[in-house]
Motif scaffolding. Structure first.
Motif, short mmCIF file in Angstrom:
data_model
loop_
_atom_site.label_atom_id
_atom_site.label_comp_id
_atom_site.label_asym_id
_atom_site.label_seq_id
_atom_site.Cartn_x
_atom_site.Cartn_y
_atom_site.Cartn_z
N GLU A 135 11.72 -2.17 -2.94
CA GLU A 135 10.67 -2.99 -3.54
C GLU A 135 9.33 -2.27 -3.48
OE1 GLU A 135 8.69 -7.46 -3.16
OE2 GLU A 135 10.28 -6.83 -1.79
N ARG A 136 8.67 -2.17 -4.61
CA ARG A 136 7.39 -1.48 -4.68
C ARG A 136 6.24 -2.47 -4.44
NH1 ARG A 136 10.67 2.19 -4.26
NH2 ARG A 136 10.52 4.15 -5.42
N PRO A 137 5.34 -2.15 -3.51
CA PRO A 137 4.23 -3.07 -3.23
C PRO A 137 3.24 -3.11 -4.38
CG PRO A 137 3.93 -1.01 -2.05
CD PRO A 137 5.27 -0.93 -2.68
N LYS A 138 2.65 -4.26 -4.60
CA LYS A 138 1.58 -4.39 -5.58
C LYS A 138 0.28 -3.81 -4.99
CE LYS A 138 3.54 -7.08 -8.93
NZ LYS A 138 3.95 -8.45 -8.71
N MET A 139 -0.63 -3.50 -5.87
CA MET A 139 -1.86 -2.82 -5.44
C MET A 139 -2.66 -3.60 -4.40
SD MET A 139 -3.13 -0.86 -8.91
CE MET A 139 -2.20 -1.77 -10.16
N PRO A 140 -2.83 -4.92 -4.53
CA PRO A 140 -3.57 -5.64 -3.47
C PRO A 140 -2.92 -5.51 -2.09
CG PRO A 140 -3.44 -6.97 -5.46
CD PRO A 140 -2.53 -5.79 -5.68
N GLU A 141 -1.60 -5.45 -2.05
CA GLU A 141 -0.91 -5.26 -0.77
C GLU A 141 -1.23 -3.90 -0.18
OE1 GLU A 141 3.38 -6.41 -0.88
OE2 GLU A 141 2.94 -6.91 -2.96
N ILE A 142 -1.28 -2.89 -1.04
CA ILE A 142 -1.60 -1.53 -0.58
C ILE A 142 -3.02 -1.48 -0.03
CG2 ILE A 142 -1.87 0.88 -1.30
CD1 ILE A 142 0.32 0.36 -3.41
N ILE A 143 -3.92 -2.11 -0.73
CA ILE A 143 -5.32 -2.12 -0.30
C ILE A 143 -5.45 -2.75 1.09
CG2 ILE A 143 -7.59 -3.16 -0.76
CD1 ILE A 143 -6.85 -2.88 -3.78
N GLU A 144 -4.78 -3.86 1.31
CA GLU A 144 -4.89 -4.53 2.60
C GLU A 144 -4.26 -3.70 3.72
OE1 GLU A 144 -6.90 -7.02 3.27
OE2 GLU A 144 -7.40 -6.66 1.17
N LEU A 145 -3.15 -3.03 3.41
CA LEU A 145 -2.53 -2.17 4.41
C LEU A 145 -3.49 -1.07 4.84
CD1 LEU A 145 1.06 -0.70 4.28
CD2 LEU A 145 -0.88 0.79 4.78
N TYR A 146 -4.12 -0.40 3.86
CA TYR A 146 -5.01 0.71 4.19
C TYR A 146 -6.30 0.23 4.84
CZ TYR A 146 -2.22 4.45 2.21
OH TYR A 146 -1.23 5.38 1.99
N ARG A 147 -6.79 -0.94 4.43
CA ARG A 147 -7.99 -1.47 5.09
C ARG A 147 -7.69 -1.80 6.55
NH1 ARG A 147 -9.71 -5.05 1.44
NH2 ARG A 147 -11.40 -3.74 0.64
N GLU A 148 -6.53 -2.36 6.80
CA GLU A 148 -6.15 -2.69 8.18
C GLU A 148 -6.06 -1.44 9.05
OE1 GLU A 148 -2.36 -4.70 10.54
OE2 GLU A 148 -2.73 -5.22 8.44
N GLU A 149 -5.58 -0.35 8.46
CA GLU A 149 -5.44 0.91 9.21
C GLU A 149 -6.71 1.75 9.21
OE1 GLU A 149 -3.01 1.47 11.04
OE2 GLU A 149 -1.39 0.22 10.28
N GLN A 150 -7.75 1.30 8.51
CA GLN A 150 -9.02 2.04 8.39
C GLN A 150 -8.81 3.43 7.79
OE1 GLN A 150 -10.10 1.26 12.68
NE2 GLN A 150 -12.05 0.69 11.76
N ILE A 151 -8.03 3.46 6.72
CA ILE A 151 -7.76 4.70 6.00
C ILE A 151 -8.18 4.50 4.54
CG2 ILE A 151 -6.01 6.35 5.24
CD1 ILE A 151 -4.32 5.52 7.63
N ALA A 152 -9.10 5.33 4.05
CA ALA A 152 -9.43 5.31 2.62
C ALA A 152 -8.33 6.03 1.85
CB ALA A 152 -10.77 6.00 2.38
N PHE A 153 -8.24 5.75 0.56
CA PHE A 153 -7.15 6.35 -0.20
C PHE A 153 -7.50 6.52 -1.67
CE2 PHE A 153 -6.71 1.83 -0.50
CZ PHE A 153 -6.17 1.56 -1.76
N CYS A 154 -6.95 7.57 -2.26
CA CYS A 154 -7.00 7.79 -3.70
C CYS A 154 -5.74 7.20 -4.31
CB CYS A 154 -7.05 9.29 -4.02
SG CYS A 154 -8.46 10.16 -3.32
N MET A 155 -5.92 6.34 -5.31
CA MET A 155 -4.77 5.69 -5.95
C MET A 155 -4.69 6.08 -7.42
SD MET A 155 -3.77 1.65 -6.33
CE MET A 155 -2.89 1.52 -4.76
N PHE A 156 -3.47 6.32 -7.89
CA PHE A 156 -3.25 6.67 -9.28
C PHE A 156 -1.85 6.27 -9.72
CE2 PHE A 156 -2.85 10.36 -6.45
CZ PHE A 156 -1.49 10.59 -6.51
N THR A 157 -1.70 6.16 -11.01
CA THR A 157 -0.38 6.05 -11.62
C THR A 157 0.01 7.44 -12.13
OG1 THR A 157 0.90 4.88 -13.29
CG2 THR A 157 -1.34 5.50 -13.90
#
Length: 288
Positions: A43-65
């Motif tokens: 199952e592929r996570p939706k973008m809001p789920e990814i954002i919350e995961l990275y915010r919780e871990e205090q990791i910034a990220f570059c996102m792309f398709t």
């Protein structure tokens, strides 16, 4: 974005499904195979789920398709959807875009619009999925826009987990993942910061040579757990290329915390790890 509050910057995160549209059936076949190859959840996570995961871990990220509409016949996730979501999450998310090289001048129009009006900070190309030689002149109008704004661009290099195990590799040609094919692009567009994604196996030495030789070439270490890195990657990261290598996970196929934990145990020097985890990316992305 306050980088002083961040543990790390992950330069390689995929948006694989839209928040609005159903999963593309062509991509679904490739997701099945890639999940088996990486031993990752299907199952592929939706973008809001990814954002919350990275915010919780205090990791910034570059996102792309990855826009591979010509090469794969799969509908892309919209660059505009990613950019608009990033606009509401600039504390943690850095929007990148992907444009099929076959779109040429029309793709260049989209690239300019995304940069000027939607705040896109970089681009992603995947020659294998896009069925395109990285230095094919059809892509040059798009590169010209990126070069004009002096933005970073990520090129997939090396083996492709996408297509692995599928009949005929899913139609994907590994030759377009050879790093040296990007050398002409580095020469012709010297103001474009080129990030060679992944350890580039089986051509790892080509990436190391290019990063050593070209001022505008860097390497992200995504797509592999550090415990599987070839010895020369650790060697050069600790010495001549310590300012050229960056953390990337390839999430959702590899979890960022799993990557970072493994990186602590493979022989990176203590003073080099902060460079890989955050400082090099902050400089290349223009955050510091």
């Amino acid at each position: 974005m306050d980088i002083s509050k961040l543990k790390a910057i992950d330069v390689h995160v995929h948006a694989e499904v839209s928040c609005h549209d159903p999963e593309d059936p062509v991509m679904g076949e490739f997701f099945d195979a890639a999940s088996a190859y990486f031993k990752a959840p299907r199952e592929r996570p939706k973008m809001p789920e990814i954002i919350e995961l990275y915010r919780e871990e205090q990791i910034a990220f570059c996102m792309f398709t990855v826009d591979a509409e010509t090469g794969m016949g799969a509908k892309r996730v919209s660059n505009y959807e990613i950019a608009e979501l990033a606009a509401d999450n600039l504390d943690i998310m850095i929007p990148f875009a992907s444009i099929d090289p076959h779109k040429g001048k029309y793709g260049a129009r989209e690239a300019r619009d995304l940069v000027e009006n939607y705040g896109v900070k970089g681009f992603k190309f995947h020659g294998i999925a896009q069925n395109a030689h990285p230095a094919d002149r059809m892509a040059y109008p798009i590169y010209e826009v990126i070069n004009e704004y002096k933005l970073p661009v990520i090129f997939h290099t090396g083996h492709s987990g996408m297509g692995t195990g599928m009949r005929g590799g899913g139609g994907m040609r590994l030759k377009y993942g050879r790093p040296m094919l990007i050398d002409d692009v580095a020469v012709d567009f010297p103001d474009m910061k080129i990030i060679l994604a992944h350890p580039s196996w089986p051509w790892v030495d080509e990436s190391l040579s290019m990063a050593l030789h070209k001022e505008n070439v860097f390497i992200d270490l995504s797509g592999w757990s550090p415990k599987y890195f070839m010895p020369q990657i650790i060697q050069y990261a600790n010495t001549q290329l310590k300012h050229k290598m960056m953390f990337g996970s390839d999430f959702p196929l590899i979890h960022p915390m799993k990557w970072l934990k493994a990186a602590q145990e493979v022989g990176f020097k203590e003073e080099v790890l902060p460079l890989i985890m955050k400082d090099n990316a902050a400089r290349v992305l223009g955050l510091s």
